[in-house]
Structure formats: C-alpha cells, structure tokens
Design a protein around this motif. Structure first.
Motif, PDB file in Angstrom:
ATOM      1  N   LYS A 473     -43.415 -13.311   2.950  1.00 53.29           N
ATOM      2  CA  LYS A 473     -43.833 -13.955   4.199  1.00 53.29           C
ATOM      3  C   LYS A 473     -44.677 -12.989   5.037  1.00 53.29           C
ATOM      4  CE  LYS A 473     -39.575 -16.661   4.249  1.00 53.29           C
ATOM      5  NZ  LYS A 473     -40.176 -17.833   3.578  1.00 53.29           N
ATOM      6  N   PRO A 474     -45.684 -13.522   5.769  1.00 54.96           N
ATOM      7  CA  PRO A 474     -46.446 -12.642   6.652  1.00 54.96           C
ATOM      8  C   PRO A 474     -45.568 -12.082   7.764  1.00 54.96           C
ATOM      9  CG  PRO A 474     -47.035 -14.947   7.032  1.00 54.96           C
ATOM     10  CD  PRO A 474     -46.147 -14.913   5.828  1.00 54.96           C
ATOM     11  N   VAL A 475     -45.882 -10.861   8.177  1.00 56.60           N
ATOM     12  CA  VAL A 475     -45.140 -10.196   9.243  1.00 56.60           C
ATOM     13  C   VAL A 475     -46.073 -10.020  10.439  1.00 56.60           C
ATOM     14  CG1 VAL A 475     -44.009  -8.059   9.946  1.00 56.60           C
ATOM     15  CG2 VAL A 475     -43.585  -8.993   7.664  1.00 56.60           C
ATOM     16  N   VAL A 476     -45.617 -10.472  11.590  1.00 57.50           N
ATOM     17  CA  VAL A 476     -46.376 -10.343  12.833  1.00 57.50           C
ATOM     18  C   VAL A 476     -45.780  -9.206  13.648  1.00 57.50           C
ATOM     19  CG1 VAL A 476     -47.056 -11.487  14.976  1.00 57.50           C
ATOM     20  CG2 VAL A 476     -46.916 -12.806  12.848  1.00 57.50           C
ATOM     21  N   LEU A 477     -46.625  -8.284  14.056  1.00 50.54           N
ATOM     22  CA  LEU A 477     -46.215  -7.185  14.936  1.00 50.54           C
ATOM     23  C   LEU A 477     -46.761  -7.465  16.329  1.00 50.54           C
ATOM     24  CD1 LEU A 477     -46.988  -4.197  12.541  1.00 50.54           C
ATOM     25  CD2 LEU A 477     -44.776  -5.286  12.954  1.00 50.54           C
ATOM     26  N   SER A 478     -45.958  -7.223  17.337  1.00 52.88           N
ATOM     27  CA  SER A 478     -46.404  -7.514  18.696  1.00 52.88           C
ATOM     28  C   SER A 478     -47.384  -6.449  19.172  1.00 52.88           C
ATOM     29  CB  SER A 478     -45.214  -7.603  19.644  1.00 52.88           C
ATOM     30  OG  SER A 478     -44.496  -6.399  19.621  1.00 52.88           O
ATOM     31  N   ARG A 479     -48.197  -6.837  20.157  1.00 46.34           N
ATOM     32  CA  ARG A 479     -49.164  -5.889  20.730  1.00 46.34           C
ATOM     33  C   ARG A 479     -48.426  -4.714  21.361  1.00 46.34           C
ATOM     34  NH1 ARG A 479     -52.230  -7.890  25.894  1.00 46.34           N
ATOM     35  NH2 ARG A 479     -50.188  -7.305  26.744  1.00 46.34           N
ATOM     36  N   GLU A 480     -47.357  -5.015  22.057  1.00 45.26           N
ATOM     37  CA  GLU A 480     -46.546  -3.964  22.656  1.00 45.26           C
ATOM     38  C   GLU A 480     -45.439  -3.579  21.684  1.00 45.26           C
ATOM     39  OE1 GLU A 480     -47.030  -2.262  25.264  1.00 45.26           O
ATOM     40  OE2 GLU A 480     -48.595  -3.423  26.282  1.00 45.26           O
ATOM     41  N   VAL A 481     -45.405  -2.339  21.295  1.00 49.58           N
ATOM     42  CA  VAL A 481     -44.380  -1.878  20.357  1.00 49.58           C
ATOM     43  C   VAL A 481     -42.986  -2.063  20.967  1.00 49.58           C
ATOM     44  CG1 VAL A 481     -43.492   0.130  19.130  1.00 49.58           C
ATOM     45  CG2 VAL A 481     -45.950  -0.256  19.254  1.00 49.58           C
ATOM     46  N   GLU A 482     -42.910  -1.896  22.293  1.00 48.26           N
ATOM     47  CA  GLU A 482     -41.612  -1.975  22.977  1.00 48.26           C
ATOM     48  C   GLU A 482     -41.279  -3.420  23.354  1.00 48.26           C
ATOM     49  OE1 GLU A 482     -40.004   0.570  22.696  1.00 48.26           O
ATOM     50  OE2 GLU A 482     -41.463   2.182  22.534  1.00 48.26           O
ATOM     51  N   SER A 483     -41.177  -4.286  22.355  1.00 48.21           N
ATOM     52  CA  SER A 483     -40.940  -5.713  22.617  1.00 48.21           C
ATOM     53  C   SER A 483     -39.596  -5.979  23.264  1.00 48.21           C
ATOM     54  CB  SER A 483     -41.036  -6.500  21.310  1.00 48.21           C
ATOM     55  OG  SER A 483     -42.320  -6.415  20.772  1.00 48.21           O
ATOM     56  N   VAL A 484     -38.607  -5.153  22.971  1.00 43.47           N
ATOM     57  CA  VAL A 484     -37.292  -5.342  23.583  1.00 43.47           C
ATOM     58  C   VAL A 484     -37.407  -5.164  25.099  1.00 43.47           C
ATOM     59  CG1 VAL A 484     -34.919  -4.498  23.693  1.00 43.47           C
ATOM     60  CG2 VAL A 484     -36.087  -4.632  21.492  1.00 43.47           C
ATOM     61  N   LEU A 485     -38.159  -4.176  25.525  1.00 39.44           N
ATOM     62  CA  LEU A 485     -38.368  -3.950  26.960  1.00 39.44           C
ATOM     63  C   LEU A 485     -39.175  -5.087  27.582  1.00 39.44           C
ATOM     64  CD1 LEU A 485     -39.007  -0.108  26.932  1.00 39.44           C
ATOM     65  CD2 LEU A 485     -37.199  -1.279  28.194  1.00 39.44           C
ATOM     66  N   VAL A 486     -40.149  -5.610  26.848  1.00 40.26           N
ATOM     67  CA  VAL A 486     -40.896  -6.774  27.348  1.00 40.26           C
ATOM     68  C   VAL A 486     -39.939  -7.947  27.524  1.00 40.26           C
ATOM     69  CG1 VAL A 486     -42.709  -8.460  26.824  1.00 40.26           C
ATOM     70  CG2 VAL A 486     -43.107  -6.028  26.391  1.00 40.26           C
ATOM     71  N   GLY A 487     -39.030  -8.130  26.556  1.00 45.05           N
ATOM     72  CA  GLY A 487     -38.041  -9.199  26.666  1.00 45.05           C
ATOM     73  C   GLY A 487     -37.173  -9.039  27.901  1.00 45.05           C
ATOM     74  N   ALA A 488     -36.729  -7.808  28.191  1.00 45.44           N
ATOM     75  CA  ALA A 488     -35.924  -7.563  29.391  1.00 45.44           C
ATOM     76  C   ALA A 488     -36.733  -7.861  30.650  1.00 45.44           C
ATOM     77  CB  ALA A 488     -35.430  -6.117  29.403  1.00 45.44           C
ATOM     78  N   ALA A 489     -38.018  -7.475  30.645  1.00 42.94           N
ATOM     79  CA  ALA A 489     -38.886  -7.750  31.798  1.00 42.94           C
ATOM     80  C   ALA A 489     -39.118  -9.254  31.975  1.00 42.94           C
ATOM     81  CB  ALA A 489     -40.215  -7.023  31.634  1.00 42.94           C
ATOM     82  N   ILE A 490     -39.189  -9.996  30.862  1.00 43.78           N
ATOM     83  CA  ILE A 490     -39.324 -11.456  30.936  1.00 43.78           C
ATOM     84  C   ILE A 490     -38.142 -12.051  31.704  1.00 43.78           C
ATOM     85  CG2 ILE A 490     -39.144 -13.562  29.529  1.00 43.78           C
ATOM     86  CD1 ILE A 490     -40.987 -12.205  27.471  1.00 43.78           C
ATOM     87  N   LEU A 491     -36.952 -11.509  31.489  1.00 42.28           N
ATOM     88  CA  LEU A 491     -35.779 -11.970  32.240  1.00 42.28           C
ATOM     89  C   LEU A 491     -35.991 -11.774  33.736  1.00 42.28           C
ATOM     90  CD1 LEU A 491     -32.889 -10.459  30.064  1.00 42.28           C
ATOM     91  CD2 LEU A 491     -33.617 -12.853  30.128  1.00 42.28           C
TER      92      LEU A 491
END
Length: 549
Positions: A473-491
C-alpha cells in the motif's frame, strides 16, 4: 505598501508527553509548526516489566517546553492549548498529592507507565471473566490498559489504595493541572478504562473483577464527568497554570487525547487531492494512520462498529467524532530496533563510524546496506534471516503478552555487515507485523487502501519503504514530521472555537508532505517472507506446548 489592517496570525500550543520526553509546538491555523522544543523525562525500572515515572517531573517538563515555544510571541495571538500523552496511570491522594505505585514507598514515582506489564496475572483473571465489555477491546484486555493496573495496586499496595483520591490517565491529569477540572476525555476512558459512549460505566464489570469500591463513590476516583476530545475544559487555563506554562490565563484548554490518537488526528484527515492516491475521493474510512515511535499504533475508523479479534475497539468518537475507531498495535517497535542495534557486538564500531561521517547511526546503517546489497534490492538481503518481533509480547492481533522474540538464521559472524542485516530483518519483521494487523482489520470489514505514517520512525526512509513494499500500500508522510504535536494543537484550535469541528480543523491543519509507493515487483519475495513470519509463531507455540506438557 498595501493599505488596510492585517489579520493577526492565530496560534495554538500542542503539548505531547511521550515515553521518554515531553515536546511542545507552537502551530498556526494552517498546521505549520512555528516553534518546537523537547525535554527528557525520567523513567524508573525498579524490576523487570515495572516502568514508573513522576507526574511532577512530567508537569515541570511541560512547563519548560511550553515557555520555550511561546517566548517572544504576542500572548493575544495564542488561542488554545491541547495535550496528548501516553496512556500511563497517574495516582494521587484526595489532596492531589502523588502516591507511591511501588513497594519501595517512593511517592514521587506515582505513574505506572503504559508499557508496564506487572499486572499480567490480574489481566489473565479479568479476561477469564469473558465479560461483555471485553468485546470492545478485541475480545481480550491488554495488560497495558488500566483495570489490571488498578487491581494490581489494590492487591499489592493496600496502603496506597486506601489513600487514593483520583486515578488519572496521563492525558487527563494534564488537563486537570491546566484547568483544575477533573473531567476525563472520552478518548481515554473509552479506550483504556472500558467506558462506553452510550452506556457509560458498567457496574457489573467492576464488581466482577473485585473493584467494587470504584462503583460505591459513583466513579469519582476514575471519572464521572466525560468530555469529547477538543471540547473546552472548564473556564480555561487557571492563573497558577498560566504562570507555570508562560501562557495567558483563561485561554481555552481542550479535553485531551492519547498520544497515538493525536497522531492519527494530525494525519488521517489531510487533503490528498492531486497525489494520485487510491483514497482520493474516498471516505476517510479507507485510511489507516500509523503512529510509529517507541511502540506503533494502527488507527482505522469506520462508520459502523467493526469487531476485530485481537484489535482494540470499536470505540465510538474516541478519535474522530461520529466514527468508530479500531486500534491495532505493536508494543515495541522503536524500542526493539534500538535494543537489537545497541545490543550487537559491532555497535561500538557502528557508533564510531557514524560519528566520523557526521550521520546518525540509522542513516549510516541504511547507507551501509546500500553498499553491501550489490545488484540485489536491499530488502532481499534477508532471504535467510527472519525475525519474530514480539520481544515485549504481542498486542495485535494475537493479544498474547507471553510471546517472545525470535531470530532465525544467525551465523558466527560478528561484524558491521551482520549488524546491518539484523537491523534490516527487524524493520521487516515490524512491517510484517503491520501486514498481519491490517489483514485482521480487513477480514472484519475494513477497506484499507492507504497508510498515513507519523512519529519518529517515519523519519527513517528504510522503515517507510519496507512498510510500503510489505503491505503493498502507498504510504503518505505528513508535511510536518511532528504530526502528534499538530494533532494536540488541533485540539486547542477546536477548544478555542476558531474551527466549527474537529473534521474542519483536521482538513485545514493536516498537510501531506511526501508519498512513498510500494515496489510491486518485490511482492513475491515479501509474500514468502510473510509466510515464514507466520510459521515462526506457529513453531514458538509448538515448542512451548512441548515444554509445558
């Protein structure tokens, strides 16, 4: 110069508590990480399978990194704060002071880490009840969840048990420290404590496993006020917490997420148009988010509840509101790679050569594999070397914490070539384990076409390519390596009211970076590797049966 008043940029702070460090990021409304800081936290291992931390040490690190990322920023532009953390268990008394979770009486060590396996006998007894709540954790509870840990404390630390005021999942402890409100996140109580979004707590379960004390006080100790992730908690940041964190008092604080779920939030909803991916113009249910760090989590969502044997869930609205979540996982991935590499006799040579070339040890190993592969594809170097990766038990899909790691194909060679090969075989084993989990999910009704990777291991190109090749399956990497932190900021962004919903914030703040396609010409080789992979666990169970007969 253009005339007119410019709109001030809005910022959100995300704080992520991992296993070994705390990180914070200042993130704008487009999901760009503007500033980032990290600080290590202490881990105690007083005996095998016991892992402990200090909530005071963790909070101090949260304050330090948050102050660092907001330094010099206009406070009026900071709109919200979101936390995520490992699903570790925090124990405090009625005055919110730390209580010991160890036989040494060390009260500052008041956190039982997620990866702590001390409650093995307790979880075995809980699973023997076959209670209906177990249907929502893949049919069997994990030792990494909270009920067995609570039972262990009651049975082994009666003095601490009598003094307990509150048990918090670590993400909820952080939102309490920030707001003074003891509300729990739907994410934590559903995923790790057996709460259900429609029925709440099940009295019969707690009574059946011997924790009826929690029912008597109407669940005050483990949470009787539950909020959806991203919902604003209380009246926002208290003056005391604002001073500690270097943030303006009263800003919105979000109900939190477990760290893996924050990573899922940061990547799974990204706009994929123009990347020629099979999930384009398809519902989000065709995607799986993989959060790859010390351990790995595989997050898939569905519109209806899907019961997957050996995979946690289905959990309603635990990550994306309105959707059911299934969560597969591998208990040791980054930790396993480190263990294998650093424990090899050639590690000092690797360390020396990597330092001389000004590369990390893993960048150097990847380059070394390219040197020794000759005309073969790199992955084919392990034709005679196979690893079963459950050195810390199997979380999914076999739910067997007694399984052990295996390596087949060792020789007497002790050099850097052999270290590089065992490193490669370990990465492949982790990817084969992911394939095993995805096949279980698909057999239960998930339709998965694309993987979205984030976390520390997603920075390793060999790890990413092996996952693409082995799963097909293709793998998508996010623009921001720190996606977990982006997720916390989304909250935090949702709690501030700047976005109408989690889904809107995910689409605006989650951005694609790079796509890695599988090499389909290698399919036959990896199909054979997968066949051997499944044979390894069969053989382990056979020899254990012989030895125990």
């Amino acid at each position: 110069m253009p005339s007119g008043k410019q709109t001030a940029v809005k910022y959100y702070v995300g704080v992520d508590v991992g296993s070994a460090s705390v990180r914070a990021a200042l993130v704008d409304g487009f999901g760009t990480v503007v500033a980032h800081a990290e600080q290590p936290i202490q881990v105690w291992e007083p005996q095998p399978d016991h892992y402990e931390q200090s909530s005071a040490d963790i909070w101090a690190a949260c304050c330090s990194v948050t102050k660092e990322v907001v330094r010099g920023v206009d406070a009026s532009q900071i709109r919200g704060l979101g936390f995520d953390a490992t699903c570790s268990l925090v124990v405090v008394d009625k005055q919110f002071q730390p209580l010991a979770v160890n036989c040494q009486g060390q009260s500052h060590r008041n956190v039982i880490m997620w990866m702590d396996h001390r409650a093995a006998s307790q979880v075995k007894r809980i699973n023997a009840t076959q209670h209906r709540v177990l249907n929502y954790v893949g049919g069997a509870m994990s030792v990494e969840m909270q009920p067995p840990k609570l039972l262990w404390i009651k049975e082994n630390l009666p003095e601490s048990w009598e003094k307990v005021g509150y048990f918090f999942d670590l993400p909820d402890f952080l939102s309490w420290k920030a707001t003074g409100v003891t509300a729990r996140s739907l994410c934590t109580v559903v995923c790790k404590w057996t709460y259900t979004s429609d029925r709440g707590w099940d009295d019969s379960f707690w009574k059946m496993i011997g924790l009826e004390d929690l029912v008597k006080d109407k669940y005050e100790k483990i949470g009787n006020h539950v909020l959806s992730p991203g919902e604003a908690v209380g009246k926002g940041l208290t003056p005391e917490a604002a001073k500690d964190l270097g943030l303006p008092g009263g800003i919105a604080v979000a109900a939190s997420l477990i760290d893996a779920h924050a990573g899922g939030l940061g990547v799974i909803g990204a706009d994929v148009r123009g990347h020629n991916l099979p999930c384009e113009n398809q519902p989000i249910t065709s995607r799986v988010a993989m959060i790859c760090g010390t351990s790995s989590c595989h997050m898939g969502v569905s519109e209806t509840p899907l019961f997957v044997p050996g995979v946690w869930g289905p959990y309603f609205s635990a990550m994306v509101p309105g959707l059911w979540l299934n969560e597969g996982g591998q208990s040791a991935t980054g930790k396993l790679i480190d263990h294998v590499v650093r424990g090899h006799v050639a590690f000092p040579e690797l360390e020396e050569k990597a330092a001389a070339s000004a590369h990390s040890i893993y960048t150097y190993l990847n380059s070394h594999l390219d040197l020794i592969k000759k005309s073969l594809p790199v992955g084919f170097l392990t034709v005679d070397l196979h690893v079963w990766p459950d050195f810390h038990g199997n979380r999914s899909p076999l739910t067997d914490l007694t399984l052990k790691g295996m390596v087949v194909g060792l020789t007497l060679s002790r050099g850097l070539d052999e270290l590089a090969l065992i490193y490669l075989a370990t990465i492949q084993a982790i990817a084969l384990g992911t394939r095993h989990i995805l096949e279980a999910m698909q057999a239960a009704g998930h339709d998965i076409t694309t993987l979205f990777l984030c976390g520390g291991l997603s920075k390793n190109p060999l790890f990413v390519q092996m996952h693409a090749d082995i799963t097909g399956k293709p793998v998508v990497l996010s623009r921001e390596v720190e996606s977990v932190l982006v997720g916390a900021a989304i909250l935090g962004a949702c709690a501030s009211g700047d976005f109408a919903s989690i889904q809107e914030a995910m689409a605006k703040m989650g951005k694609i970076g790079r796509v890695v396609q599988p090499n389909h010409e290698h399919k036959r080789f990896y199909d054979k590797k997968y066949e051997v992979f499944l044979k390894l666990v069969e053989h382990q169970r056979e020899y254990r049966s012989i030895m125990n007969s």
